[in-house]
Design a protein around this motif. Structure first.
Motif, PDB file in Angstrom:
ATOM      1  N   THR A   1      63.182   6.700  63.964  1.00  0.00           N
ATOM      2  CA  THR A   1      62.539   7.144  62.728  1.00  0.00           C
ATOM      3  C   THR A   1      62.637   6.077  61.657  1.00  0.00           C
ATOM      4  N   TRP A   2      61.552   5.892  60.943  1.00  0.00           N
ATOM      5  CA  TRP A   2      61.537   5.156  59.679  1.00  0.00           C
ATOM      6  C   TRP A   2      61.034   6.130  58.630  1.00  0.00           C
ATOM      7  N   SER A   3      61.840   6.350  57.584  1.00  0.00           N
ATOM      8  CA  SER A   3      61.456   7.336  56.579  1.00  0.00           C
ATOM      9  C   SER A   3      61.933   6.883  55.211  1.00  0.00           C
TER      10      SER A   3
ATOM     11  N   ALA B   1      70.159  15.643  57.531  1.00  0.00           N
ATOM     12  CA  ALA B   1      70.678  14.381  57.017  1.00  0.00           C
ATOM     13  C   ALA B   1      69.585  13.315  57.022  1.00  0.00           C
ATOM     14  N   GLY B   2      69.602  12.466  56.003  1.00  0.00           N
ATOM     15  CA  GLY B   2      68.611  11.415  55.873  1.00  0.00           C
ATOM     16  C   GLY B   2      67.467  11.840  54.984  1.00  0.00           C
ATOM     17  N   PRO B   3      66.631  10.894  54.555  1.00  0.00           N
ATOM     18  CA  PRO B   3      65.530  11.209  53.640  1.00  0.00           C
ATOM     19  C   PRO B   3      64.600  12.272  54.213  1.00  0.00           C
ATOM     20  N   GLN B   4      64.307  13.270  53.404  1.00  0.00           N
ATOM     21  CA  GLN B   4      63.365  14.332  53.772  1.00  0.00           C
ATOM     22  C   GLN B   4      62.208  14.352  52.775  1.00  0.00           C
ATOM     23  N   GLY B   5      61.835  13.166  52.304  1.00  0.00           N
ATOM     24  CA  GLY B   5      60.848  13.063  51.235  1.00  0.00           C
ATOM     25  C   GLY B   5      59.474  13.580  51.585  1.00  0.00           C
ATOM     26  N   THR B   6      59.096  13.550  52.862  1.00  0.00           N
ATOM     27  CA  THR B   6      57.739  13.960  53.229  1.00  0.00           C
ATOM     28  C   THR B   6      57.537  15.461  53.067  1.00  0.00           C
ATOM     29  N   LEU B   7      58.425  16.257  53.607  1.00  0.00           N
ATOM     30  CA  LEU B   7      58.256  17.711  53.557  1.00  0.00           C
ATOM     31  C   LEU B   7      58.957  18.366  52.373  1.00  0.00           C
TER      32      LEU B   7
ATOM     33  N   SER C   1      65.270  15.413  47.639  1.00  0.00           N
ATOM     34  CA  SER C   1      65.775  15.364  49.010  1.00  0.00           C
ATOM     35  C   SER C   1      65.820  13.922  49.488  1.00  0.00           C
ATOM     36  N   GLU C   2      66.265  13.046  48.593  1.00  0.00           N
ATOM     37  CA  GLU C   2      66.283  11.617  48.880  1.00  0.00           C
ATOM     38  C   GLU C   2      67.190  11.281  50.063  1.00  0.00           C
ATOM     39  N   SER C   3      68.365  11.918  50.132  1.00  0.00           N
ATOM     40  CA  SER C   3      69.302  11.593  51.203  1.00  0.00           C
ATOM     41  C   SER C   3      69.536  12.756  52.154  1.00  0.00           C
ATOM     42  N   GLY C   4      68.942  13.911  51.888  1.00  0.00           N
ATOM     43  CA  GLY C   4      69.115  15.047  52.769  1.00  0.00           C
ATOM     44  C   GLY C   4      68.736  16.351  52.104  1.00  0.00           C
ATOM     45  N   THR C   5      68.771  17.412  52.883  1.00  0.00           N
ATOM     46  CA  THR C   5      68.396  18.746  52.403  1.00  0.00           C
ATOM     47  C   THR C   5      69.304  19.782  53.045  1.00  0.00           C
ATOM     48  N   ILE C   6      69.732  20.756  52.260  1.00  0.00           N
ATOM     49  CA  ILE C   6      70.495  21.896  52.759  1.00  0.00           C
ATOM     50  C   ILE C   6      69.629  23.139  52.592  1.00  0.00           C
ATOM     51  N   ARG C   7      69.468  23.900  53.670  1.00  0.00           N
ATOM     52  CA  ARG C   7      68.628  25.086  53.640  1.00  0.00           C
ATOM     53  C   ARG C   7      69.472  26.308  54.011  1.00  0.00           C
ATOM     54  N   ILE C   8      69.490  27.306  53.136  1.00  0.00           N
ATOM     55  CA  ILE C   8      70.189  28.566  53.385  1.00  0.00           C
ATOM     56  C   ILE C   8      69.137  29.612  53.718  1.00  0.00           C
ATOM     57  N   ILE C   9      69.156  30.088  54.949  1.00  0.00           N
ATOM     58  CA  ILE C   9      68.142  31.011  55.442  1.00  0.00           C
ATOM     59  C   ILE C   9      68.751  32.404  55.535  1.00  0.00           C
TER      60      ILE C   9
END
Length: 809
Positions: free
Chosen positions: A561-563, A166-172, A177-185
């Motif tokens: 965190t600031w992101s 949850a939250g911005p994941q823009g760096t990685l 992924s402005e507001s979050g990322t879902i990863r299916i492994i």
């Protein structure tokens, strides 16, 4: 068995607990003991060991920061659902795991048309094929599978875990992924041992039909250093919406149209088939090569909404509605070491084809009532014909992505990750509107003068190619300032280059504002007669991140965190240059969070408090002729708290759950025309302070599971509940008035079963009290313009009773 209640078990008296820990244990157990005692008092406790303290929660390993780490050491608001949890909760699709992630909300128009949002960062209307990119990234292992018009609804089976960041994941993770990322492994091939499993399930849906599910996998070691893993599934979801008899009268011609040929009970059934094949090859001591192919085909019939004005779970549809969604992803991951550095290459090619038909009779009726357009719909002899329209859509979507990164040793006091990323997405859009009874063979087509040249019977044609290009370089650096204080900084530099070319509109004999009349050349564009659209949007920038993490002790940390995250700009379909390209929007996140383990690792409590500023957010709505328009609407803010907890209360009884509390609102009024702001009935308006749509202010879930010995087996019972607060389907006040508010709802699920010698048998009931929830509300025409036509509600699945059997080898 009342005497077996665990009233004398006092976990705060355990040896080695400090004064603070004893006090916390006392408070927690004091609050929970009445509930636990009552529940356990009615359960068969065969052995005293069941009341002993739990051995503790298992460690959860995640790769959210692109290195393997303990979940409790990762200073990110993240929920991880492992294989065991996914199986226990009967998770098979997006909707299933979305219930377990409080920060995740979504729009659902049926299979292949889900759009996900996190932390309330949603303006509504996203997901159009020529509209904004998503604000939540979706990854399958190391490769992005984020698509523009609807998430890939990957069937969940043989999955190692799902991570929701949850939250911005823009760096990685970059642009979407402005507001979050879902990863299916996925679970990977294992050269160490043969493994196999299968699941069989049959179910029946209240007010609907019957379904089934078949799943299986096999892991085959080929050599000591190589293995192959094969996975397959076949699932049938029963229909539960009835297309009932009805008719419509078009005022211009007096033509009456009925749906006698399409009346059917339970007509929204779905079948999903797919498979996955992966090969793992270990080269020497340091290198691993993992090629993988995964594909899925979903065939859906009917419509997944009902018209409350007609009846519960009933609708009146006049023309065929189907969806065929097929996709294949080929991926390659190479991991190894160069000296002490870890090197990872991840590349993938995704090819998705979506063919669908959609009834647009409501749309045709409104424009006939409002403008008398049905008078133009005539056959070649000049006779008036049925003006009902339907859409036959063909989308082909491709994505090529490549990422290369290098990571320093985890033991270093200063650690870093460096990476390069490239992505190219192409969306081929073919979207004709057919007028008549739905069959060209019957001759009921408009005269050639009104049809798009080369497309008899097609009053409107969209034939376009959209290309989105993204290039980036990124880095994250972690510095252990002192033993328990770490500074993490990162930045991603990006460029984007997005184009939209082709044709959309009418023949020049029908309209002078869109289509052939506005073409700037006479050169055919694919199947279209000419081009009236050639737009480009380019830009560059960076998304930084700063994080400070302090470890209170080995089991507790706090972080700040600031992101920043972003979505790139893009092109509006705008014949004659009426609308400019829309600009990027940016999300800035201020967050304080905690990761804690208590009671000898039997209680895990994590959470975060955040304030997110959304600048120039992209707002999509349907303009004239249901043409998507994207505007940068202004400013918004989301303040919130999210938390999740897992507690192994005894050796057999576990509680888990999570909650999200949000205040998502505009901080600047949205008004397309400043001269009309605040005018009663002005459709493109929302005042300062308006709650953002789609996302509830409160969402939470709670699950209790109890395992107990019975004879030679292990029995279990499980109950879970999801609560979702009220929501609005649109941002604008006029549209809200037309659609109405989506009320809050609570849904309960229960399961009971046995496990022994590698097999499992389970009886479950989902939506046990048959609660009707409104997942979405919409109208075929923009509700701010023609809200008087039918308003449709997308419901959750009614009560479903199922029996499942599985075996592992």
């Amino acid at each position: 068995m009342r005497g077996n209640r665990p009233g004398k078990f006092r976990p705060w008296e355990a040896d080695g607990a400090g004064d603070i820990e004893r006090a916390i244990r006392h408070v927690l157990w004091g609050a929970a003991a009445p509930f636990v005692s009552t529940l356990l008092g009615y359960m068969p406790l065969a052995h005293a060991d069941d009341r002993e303290a739990s051995p503790g929660l298992a460690e959860v390993v995640v790769t959210a920061q692109k290195r393997a780490e303990n979940l409790q050491d990762v200073p990110i608001s993240i929920q991880a659902l492992g294989t065991e949890k996914l199986e226990q909760m009967n998770v098979a699709s997006f909707n299933d795991y979305a219930k377990l992630v409080p920060s995740l909300s979504f729009e659902d128009s049926g299979p292949s048309f889900e759009h996900s949002y996190m932390r309330g960062v949603v303006s509504g209307g996203a997901g159009q094929n020529s509209g904004s990119q998503p604000s939540v990234g979706l990854y399958l292992d190391e490769q992005p599978v984020t698509t523009i018009d609807g998430d890939l609804n990957v069937h969940i089976y043989d999955i190692e875990r799902i991570e929701a960041l949850a939250g911005p994941q823009g760096t990685l993770y970059g642009a979407s992924s402005e507001s979050g990322t879902i990863r299916i492994i996925t679970n990977k091939p294992d050269p160490g041992a043969f493994k196999a499993a299968y699941n069989l399930e049959g179910n029946t849906v209240a007010h609907g039909g019957n379904g089934y599910k078949l799943e299986g996998f096999v892991n085959l070691p080929l050599t000591a250093n190589a293995a192959v893993r094969l996975v397959g599934w076949d699932e049938k979801d029963a229909g539960f919406i009835d297309n009932v008899p009805g008719s419509v009268t078009f005022p211009s011609s007096g033509i009456v149209f009925n749906n006698a040929g399409l009346v059917r009970k339970d007509y929204n059934d779905v079948e999903t088939k797919g498979g996955r094949a992966a090969v793992k090859v270990i080269l020497g001591d340091n290198w691993t090569v993992l090629p993988q192919v995964m594909g899925q085909v979903t065939d859906a019939n009917g419509n997944f909404s009902y018209n409350p004005a007609v009846g519960d779970l009933e609708t009146v549809r006049f023309l065929p509605e189907t969806a065929h969604d097929s996709w294949v992803q080929a991926a390659l991951t190479v991991q190894g070491k160069i000296a002490d550095f870890d090197l990872v290459y991840a590349g993938a090619w995704l090819n998705r084809n979506l063919h669908s038909t959609e009834d647009y009779t409501d749309y045709s009726l409104f424009y006939d009532e409002a403008y008398g357009l049905g008078m133009y719909d005539r056959d070649n002899a000049g006779h008036l014909i049925n003006p009902a329209q339907w859409i036959v859509t063909h989308f082909r979507y491709t994505k090529l992505s490549n990422e290369l990164r290098v990571t320093s040793p985890q033991s270093w006091p200063v650690r870093f990750t460096l990476g390069l990323f490239q992505e190219r997405q192409v969306n081929y859009i073919l979207d004709p509107y057919i007028v008549g009874d739905g069959s060209d063979q019957l001759g009921s087509v408009p005269p050639y003068d009104y049809s798009v040249p080369g497309w008899p019977g097609r009053l409107w044609l969209t034939d376009q190619v959209r290309v989105d290009r993204d290039h980036a370089a990124f880095t994250e650096i972690s510095w252990d300032i002192v033993r328990n204080l770490t500074l993490n900084t990162g930045i991603r530099y990006y460029t984007y280059d997005n184009t939209l070319d082709g044709f959309y509109g009418f023949n020049s004999t029908y309209s002078t504002s869109e289509g052939v009349a506005t073409c700037f050349n006479d050169v055919p564009f694919r199947g279209a007669p000419c081009s009236d659209l050639a737009g480009r949007s380019t830009g560059s920038g960076n998304t930084p991140k700063v994080n400070l993490t302090y470890k209170l002790d080995a089991n507790k940390l706090i972080y700040a965190t600031w992101s920043k995250g972003y979505r790139p700009g893009g092109v509006n379909r705008n014949g004659g240059g009426k609308l400019p390209p829309y600009k990027p929007d940016y999300l800035t996140n201020y967050e304080i969070g905690w990761k804690t383990s208590w009671l000898d690792h039997t209680l895990r409590w994590n959470g975060a408090v955040f304030d997110e500023k959304w600048k120039d957010f992209q707002f999509s709505y349907l303009g004239p002729n249901s043409l998507s328009i994207i505007a940068n609407a202004g400013q918004a803010e989301v303040r919130g708290v999210e938390s999740d907890l897992e507690w192994a209360i005894t050796r057999g009884f576990t509680l888990s759950g999570g909650i999200s509390l949000l205040d998502p609102k505009l901080t600047q009024e949205y008004c397309e025309d400043p001269t009309l702001c605040g005018t009663p009935g002005y459709e493109q308006y929302a005042p300062n302070g308006t709650q953002l749509p789609i996302t509830p202010k409160v969402k939470g879930n709670l699950t209790g599971r109890y395992n107990f010995p019975i004879l030679k087996y292990t029995g279990y019972v499980q109950g879970s509940m999801e609560y979702v607060g009220s929501r609005w389907a649109d941002l604008r006040l006029v549209a809200r008035e037309a659609l109405g508010q989506e009320p809050a709802y609570a849904v309960a699920d229960f399961a009971a079963g046995f496990q022994a010698d590698g097999w499992t048998a389970e009886l479950y009931v989902s939506n046990a009290f048959d609660r009707r929830a409104a997942l979405d509300r919409y109208a075929e025409c923009d509700p701010a313009t023609c809200g008087t036509v039918a308003i449709y509600t997308v419901p959750n699945q009614p009560r479903t009773l199922g029996l499942r059997f599985g075996q592992k080898f």
